[in-house]
Write an enzyme that holds these catalytic residues in place. Structure first.
Site, PDB file in Angstrom:
ATOM      1  N   ASP A  44       0.872  -1.181   0.000  1.00 18.07           N
ATOM      2  CA  ASP A  44       0.000   0.000   0.000  1.00 18.07           C
ATOM      3  C   ASP A  44       0.904   1.226   0.000  1.00 18.07           C
ATOM      4  OD1 ASP A  44      -3.259   0.297   1.053  1.00 18.07           O
ATOM      5  OD2 ASP A  44      -2.022   2.100   0.906  1.00 18.07           O
ATOM      6  N   ASP A  66       3.319   2.391  -4.914  1.00 16.62           N
ATOM      7  CA  ASP A  66       2.195   2.905  -5.689  1.00 16.62           C
ATOM      8  C   ASP A  66       1.776   1.848  -6.707  1.00 16.62           C
ATOM      9  OD1 ASP A  66       0.501   4.260  -7.452  1.00 16.62           O
ATOM     10  OD2 ASP A  66       1.701   6.095  -7.437  1.00 16.62           O
ATOM     11  N   VAL A  67       0.496   1.449  -6.690  1.00 15.05           N
ATOM     12  CA  VAL A  67       0.038   0.398  -7.607  1.00 15.05           C
ATOM     13  C   VAL A  67       0.085   0.828  -9.060  1.00 15.05           C
ATOM     14  CG1 VAL A  67      -1.457  -0.791  -5.959  1.00 15.05           C
ATOM     15  CG2 VAL A  67      -2.404   1.051  -7.367  1.00 15.05           C
ATOM     16  N   SER A 146     -16.813  -4.166  -8.378  1.00 10.12           N
ATOM     17  CA  SER A 146     -17.858  -3.516  -7.585  1.00 10.12           C
ATOM     18  C   SER A 146     -19.198  -3.786  -8.244  1.00 10.12           C
ATOM     19  CB  SER A 146     -17.601  -2.007  -7.543  1.00 10.12           C
ATOM     20  OG  SER A 146     -18.713  -1.297  -7.018  1.00 10.12           O
ATOM     21  N   TYR A 159     -15.662   5.879 -11.603  1.00  9.75           N
ATOM     22  CA  TYR A 159     -15.489   4.674 -10.787  1.00  9.75           C
ATOM     23  C   TYR A 159     -16.208   3.489 -11.421  1.00  9.75           C
ATOM     24  CZ  TYR A 159     -15.863   1.588  -6.696  1.00  9.75           C
ATOM     25  OH  TYR A 159     -15.813   0.507  -5.832  1.00  9.75           O
ATOM     26  N   THR A 191     -22.679  -1.794  -1.211  1.00  9.77           N
ATOM     27  CA  THR A 191     -22.377  -0.773  -0.208  1.00  9.77           C
ATOM     28  C   THR A 191     -21.964  -1.462   1.079  1.00  9.77           C
ATOM     29  OG1 THR A 191     -24.050   0.659  -1.223  1.00  9.77           O
ATOM     30  CG2 THR A 191     -23.220   1.293   0.945  1.00  9.77           C
ATOM     31  N   SER A 194     -17.844   0.956   5.512  1.00 10.39           N
ATOM     32  CA  SER A 194     -16.401   1.167   5.419  1.00 10.39           C
ATOM     33  C   SER A 194     -16.122   2.638   5.132  1.00 10.39           C
ATOM     34  CB  SER A 194     -15.818   0.309   4.284  1.00 10.39           C
ATOM     35  OG  SER A 194     -16.284   0.778   3.034  1.00 10.39           O
TER      36      SER A 194
END
Length: 260
Positions: A44, A66-67, A146, A159, A191, A194
Site C-alpha cells: 500500500d 504505488d500500484v 464492484s 469509478y 455498499t 467502510s
C-alpha cells in the site's frame, strides 16, 4: 476452517500477495488469511494504514509503493519472492472512488487517476505475480470490482467505468490462464460499512443531504442493511480456496441482493 495452533488451515504455508492492504476490505481479507495460515505480503502507499494491517497479521511482509508504478509493483513481487518464495495467490484490492459527477463533466486528471489505480493497478499486479503463481502449477487471483462495475452509476461515473473494466479484465485473465490451472475471479462489493462508503455519502454534502444519500443507498438493498468488510473477505477466501477449484472468470456480487 480456522487456523489451529500448529498452523494448519486452508491456506497454511501459502504465500498471498495483497495490494491496497491498508483499506478496510483488504485488511479484513488479510486478517482472515493470516488466521488460516497464509504467509502475507502486503502492499500500500499509505504506510500508516499498511502498518496497522500488518500489526493484525503476525509475520507479514510490508512493502510500501504505488500500484500505478510498474517499478514499485515489480519491487513488491521481488520482495515477496525473496521473503517467502513465489506467491501462490494474489488479491488486487487497491482502488479509489474518485469524484462524483457525470462522465462528461469529469476532469481529465481525475478520470486518468481513477483508471490508473483501479484498472492499471490491477493489471500491473497480475502481470507481476502470475509468473510467480505459474511456478506452482496452479493458483488463484482475486481482483476487486464492484456492483458499480456491473451496472451504471449516475454519480460515480468514472469509478463505475473503471470497475467495469476490472470485471472484463478478470474474464480475459481467466481465459488467458485457465490451461495453467490459474483461476482468476473478482468480487463485486455493494455498499459496505467502510470508509469508502462513508466517502461516497459525504459527496452529497453534510447534515440532511448526507443522511438522504445514505438512506437512498440503504433503500436499494433488499436485505435492508449495508455489508461488512468481513463478509467481503469471506467471499474472497472462498474464491482463493480449493472449494472454488472449478470457478474462474466470475464476478461475484457481495451486495445483499441489490443486483438480483
Amino acid at each position: 476452517m480456522v487456523s489451529t495452533p500448529d498452523g494448519t488451515g486452508r491456506f497454511a504455508g501459502q504465500v498471498v500477495a495483497i495490494t491496497g492492504a491498508g483499506g478496510a476490505l483488504a485488511r479484513a481479507t488479510a486478517v482472515r488469511l493470516a488466521a488460516e495460515g497464509a504467509k502475507l505480503a502486503l502492499f500500500d502507499r499509505d504506510t500508516e494504514k499498511l502498518a496497522e494491517t500488518a500489526a493484525l497479521c503476525p509475520g507479514a511482509l510490508t512493502v510500501p509503493g504505488d500500484v500505478t508504478s510498474a517499478a514499485d509493483m515489480a519491487a513488491f513481487a521481488e520482495a515477496t519472492q525473496a521473503a517467502f518464495g513465489p506467491a501462490h495467490k494474489l488479491v488486487a484490492a487497491a482502488g479509489i472512488l474518485g469524484k462524483a459527477g457525470p462522465a462528461i463533466e469529469m476532469e481529465e486528471e481525475m478520470w486518468d487517476r481513477v483508471f490508473a489505480i483501479n484498472v492499471k493497478g490491477a493489471w500491473l499486479a497480475a502481470r507481476a505475480f502470475i509468473p510467480q503463481i505459474r511456478t506452482h502449477g496452479a493458483g488463484a487471483v482475486v481482483l476487486f470490482s464492484s456492483t458499480a462495475g456491473v451496472m451504471g452509476s449516475p454519480t460515480l461515473s468514472a469509478y463505475s467505468a473503471s470497475k467495469g473494466a476490472v470485471s472484463l479484465l478478470t474474464r480475459s485473465l481467466a481465459l488467458n490462464h485457465a490451461a495453467e490451472n490459474i483461476r482468476v475471479n473478482c468480487v463485486c462489493p455493494g455498499t459496505i460499512d467502510s470508509p469508502m462508503s462513508d466517502s461516497s455519502f459525504d459527496m452529497a454534502g453534510t447534515g440532511a443531504a448526507r443522511d438522504a444519500r445514505e438512506a437512498m443507498m440503504l433503500a436499494k438493498i433488499p436485505m435492508g442493511r449495508f455489508g461488512l468488510p468481513a463478509e467481503v473477505a469471506d467471499a474472497v477466501l472462498y474464491l482463493l480456496s480449493d472449494s472454488a477449484a472449478y470457478t474462474s472468470g466470475v464476478a461475484l456480487p457481495v451486495d445483499g441482493a441489490r443486483l438480483a
